[in-house]
Design a protein around this motif. Structure first.
Motif, PDB file in Angstrom:
ATOM      1  N   LYS A  83       0.853  -1.193   0.000  1.00  0.00           N
ATOM      2  CA  LYS A  83       0.000   0.000   0.000  1.00  0.00           C
ATOM      3  C   LYS A  83       0.884   1.237   0.000  1.00  0.00           C
ATOM      4  N   GLY A  84       0.346   2.314  -0.568  1.00  0.00           N
ATOM      5  CA  GLY A  84       1.114   3.542  -0.581  1.00  0.00           C
ATOM      6  C   GLY A  84       0.416   4.641  -1.347  1.00  0.00           C
ATOM      7  N   THR A  85       1.200   5.620  -1.761  1.00  0.00           N
ATOM      8  CA  THR A  85       0.671   6.761  -2.496  1.00  0.00           C
ATOM      9  C   THR A  85       1.531   7.021  -3.724  1.00  0.00           C
ATOM     10  N   MET A  86       0.932   7.678  -4.722  1.00  0.00           N
ATOM     11  CA  MET A  86       1.698   8.050  -5.901  1.00  0.00           C
ATOM     12  C   MET A  86       1.302   9.448  -6.350  1.00  0.00           C
ATOM     13  N   LYS A  87       2.253  10.096  -7.023  1.00  0.00           N
ATOM     14  CA  LYS A  87       2.039  11.407  -7.624  1.00  0.00           C
ATOM     15  C   LYS A  87       2.664  11.379  -9.011  1.00  0.00           C
ATOM     16  N   VAL A  88       1.928  11.916  -9.988  1.00  0.00           N
ATOM     17  CA  VAL A  88       2.379  11.904 -11.373  1.00  0.00           C
ATOM     18  C   VAL A  88       2.164  13.283 -11.975  1.00  0.00           C
ATOM     19  N   ALA A  89       3.120  13.724 -12.790  1.00  0.00           N
ATOM     20  CA  ALA A  89       2.953  14.970 -13.538  1.00  0.00           C
ATOM     21  C   ALA A  89       3.655  14.820 -14.882  1.00  0.00           C
ATOM     22  N   ARG A  90       2.988  15.245 -15.929  1.00  0.00           N
ATOM     23  CA  ARG A  90       3.608  15.233 -17.253  1.00  0.00           C
ATOM     24  C   ARG A  90       4.480  16.473 -17.420  1.00  0.00           C
ATOM     25  N   PRO A  91       5.590  16.326 -18.157  1.00  0.00           N
ATOM     26  CA  PRO A  91       6.046  15.071 -18.750  1.00  0.00           C
ATOM     27  C   PRO A  91       7.084  14.377 -17.867  1.00  0.00           C
ATOM     28  N   ASP A 129      16.364   4.656 -18.805  1.00  0.00           N
ATOM     29  CA  ASP A 129      16.707   4.121 -20.111  1.00  0.00           C
ATOM     30  C   ASP A 129      15.456   3.658 -20.843  1.00  0.00           C
ATOM     31  N   GLU A 130      15.643   3.130 -22.026  1.00  0.00           N
ATOM     32  CA  GLU A 130      14.520   2.744 -22.879  1.00  0.00           C
ATOM     33  C   GLU A 130      13.690   1.647 -22.256  1.00  0.00           C
ATOM     34  N   GLN A 131      14.331   0.711 -21.570  1.00  0.00           N
ATOM     35  CA  GLN A 131      13.572  -0.396 -20.987  1.00  0.00           C
ATOM     36  C   GLN A 131      12.604   0.113 -19.919  1.00  0.00           C
ATOM     37  N   VAL A 132      13.073   1.037 -19.064  1.00  0.00           N
ATOM     38  CA  VAL A 132      12.201   1.594 -18.036  1.00  0.00           C
ATOM     39  C   VAL A 132      11.123   2.457 -18.673  1.00  0.00           C
ATOM     40  N   ALA A 133      11.506   3.172 -19.746  1.00  0.00           N
ATOM     41  CA  ALA A 133      10.537   4.053 -20.402  1.00  0.00           C
ATOM     42  C   ALA A 133       9.409   3.271 -21.052  1.00  0.00           C
ATOM     43  N   ASN A 134       9.630   1.986 -21.334  1.00  0.00           N
ATOM     44  CA  ASN A 134       8.599   1.170 -21.961  1.00  0.00           C
ATOM     45  C   ASN A 134       7.759   0.419 -20.936  1.00  0.00           C
ATOM     46  N   THR A 135       7.648   0.952 -19.752  1.00  0.00           N
ATOM     47  CA  THR A 135       6.835   0.381 -18.683  1.00  0.00           C
ATOM     48  C   THR A 135       5.568   1.223 -18.531  1.00  0.00           C
ATOM     49  N   PRO A 136       4.694   0.882 -17.582  1.00  0.00           N
ATOM     50  CA  PRO A 136       3.474   1.678 -17.405  1.00  0.00           C
ATOM     51  C   PRO A 136       3.701   3.145 -17.115  1.00  0.00           C
ATOM     52  N   ALA A 137       4.913   3.537 -16.732  1.00  0.00           N
ATOM     53  CA  ALA A 137       5.190   4.960 -16.523  1.00  0.00           C
ATOM     54  C   ALA A 137       4.886   5.761 -17.769  1.00  0.00           C
ATOM     55  N   LEU A 138       5.096   5.157 -18.907  1.00  0.00           N
ATOM     56  CA  LEU A 138       4.824   5.838 -20.173  1.00  0.00           C
ATOM     57  C   LEU A 138       3.375   6.277 -20.253  1.00  0.00           C
ATOM     58  N   LEU A 139       2.477   5.456 -19.732  1.00  0.00           N
ATOM     59  CA  LEU A 139       1.054   5.779 -19.803  1.00  0.00           C
ATOM     60  C   LEU A 139       0.681   6.924 -18.879  1.00  0.00           C
ATOM     61  N   LEU A 140       1.194   6.917 -17.669  1.00  0.00           N
ATOM     62  CA  LEU A 140       0.749   7.868 -16.664  1.00  0.00           C
ATOM     63  C   LEU A 140       1.564   9.144 -16.632  1.00  0.00           C
ATOM     64  N   SER A 141       2.836   9.089 -16.981  1.00  0.00           N
ATOM     65  CA  SER A 141       3.671  10.279 -16.832  1.00  0.00           C
ATOM     66  C   SER A 141       4.477  10.620 -18.075  1.00  0.00           C
TER      67      SER A 141
END
Length: 231
Positions: A83-91, A129-141
Motif C-alpha cells: 500500500k502507498g501513495t503516488m504522484k504523477v505529472a507530465r512530462p 533508459d529505454e527499458q524503463v521508459a517502456n513500462t506503465p510509466a509511459l502511460l501515466l507520466s
C-alpha cells in the motif's frame, strides 16, 4: 539491477493495469475497437490527465509457479500486497511511495530514477533508459505519442474504457498490461502480466485528476548516511 528490483521498479513506474473489470450478461454482445481506434481512444483518454495523485493497493499473485521458480524467486516474494501513495505529472515526473508492509520510494524527474530503501539505508540511482521508459510509466507520466511505438493497443469493448496493451518488444518485463478508467477519466485499476509468471493488480483510490503538484515533489535527495549504488 536484479530481476526482482527491476520488476518492482517497472510496476511502480507504471504506476499510476487481465481480465476486464466490468459487468456483462451472457446475452450481451461486445464489439471490439480496431487497433487504430483503440490507440486513438486511449491517447484521448490520457490527454485529459496532466497530473494525478492517488492511493494505491498493489497485490501480486502467482499465475505460473514453474516460471517463478525458474527465475529464482523465493516464497517471500510471492502473493504480497503493498500500500502507498503516488504522484504523477507530465512530462515524465513520477513519485511512488510504498508505506506498507515495508517502505520504499521510487522517484524520477524524467532523467534519473531513484529507488530508496530506508530499512537498508540504500538508494539505487539509474538513468531512465529505454527499458524503463517502456513500462506503465509511459502511460501515466510520459508522452502519449509514444504509446503506438511501444505498445499494440486493444479495446475489447469499444463501449467500455478499459484497454489491454501488449509490448511490441519481447525483451521487456511485462507481457500484457490492462488499464481501466473511471467516470472522471482517472485510472482506477491496472493489471500486469509479467515475464516472471506473476499477475499484479494495482487498485487506485482517492484519485485526484490535475491537482497542482510542486515540482520539488519529484526531486529526491538521499538522506545523510545512505549507501548510493549507481547502475
Amino acid at each position: 539491477m536484479n530481476m526482482l528490483r527491476k520488476t518492482v521498479c517497472a510496476m511502480a513506474l507504471g504506476a499510476a493495469t487481465l481480465a476486464p473489470v466490468m459487468s456483462t450478461t451472457v446475452f450481451a454482445a461486445t464489439t471490439a475497437a480496431s487497433e487504430q481506434q483503440a490507440t486513438a481512444n486511449l491517447v484521448n483518454q490520457l490527454s485529459h490527465v496532466r497530473s494525478l495523485t492517488a492511493n494505491f493497493q498493489q497485490t501480486t499473485k502467482i499465475t505460473n509457479p514453474k516460471k517463478v521458480q525458474k527465475k529464482g524467486l523465493s516464497a517471500q516474494h510471492m502473493n504480497q500486497t503493498f500500500k502507498g501513495t503516488m504522484k504523477v505529472a507530465r512530462p515524465g515526473k513520477f513519485y511512488w511511495e510504498i508505506t506498507s508492509p515495508s517502505k520504499q520510494v521510487i522517484a524520477t524527474t524524467g532523467k534519473t530514477v531513484w529507488i530508496y530503501d530506508p530499512d537498508l539505508q540504500q538508494a539505487v540511482r539509474q538513468s531512465l533508459d529505454e527499458q524503463v521508459a517502456n513500462t506503465p510509466a509511459l502511460l501515466l507520466s510520459g508522452n502519449t505519442s509514444q504509446i503506438m511505438k511501444s505498445y499494440r493497443v486493444t479495446q475489447p469493448n469499444k463501449a467500455k474504457t478499459y484497454y489491454t496493451l501488449y509490448p511490441k518488444k519481447s525483451d521487456g518485463v511485462f507481457e500484457s498490461l490492462t488499464i481501466s478508467f473511471g467516470a472522471n477519466k482517472a485510472p482506477t485499476l491496472m493489471i500486469l502480466q509479467d515475464s516472471l509468471g506473476q499477475t499484479t493488480y494495482i487498485n487506485f483510490s482517492n484519485v485526484k485528476v490535475n491537482p497542482t503538484i510542486p515540482a520539488s515533489t519529484f526531486n529526491f535527495t538521499p538522506p545523510k548516511g545512505t549507501d548510493i549504488i549507481d547502475q
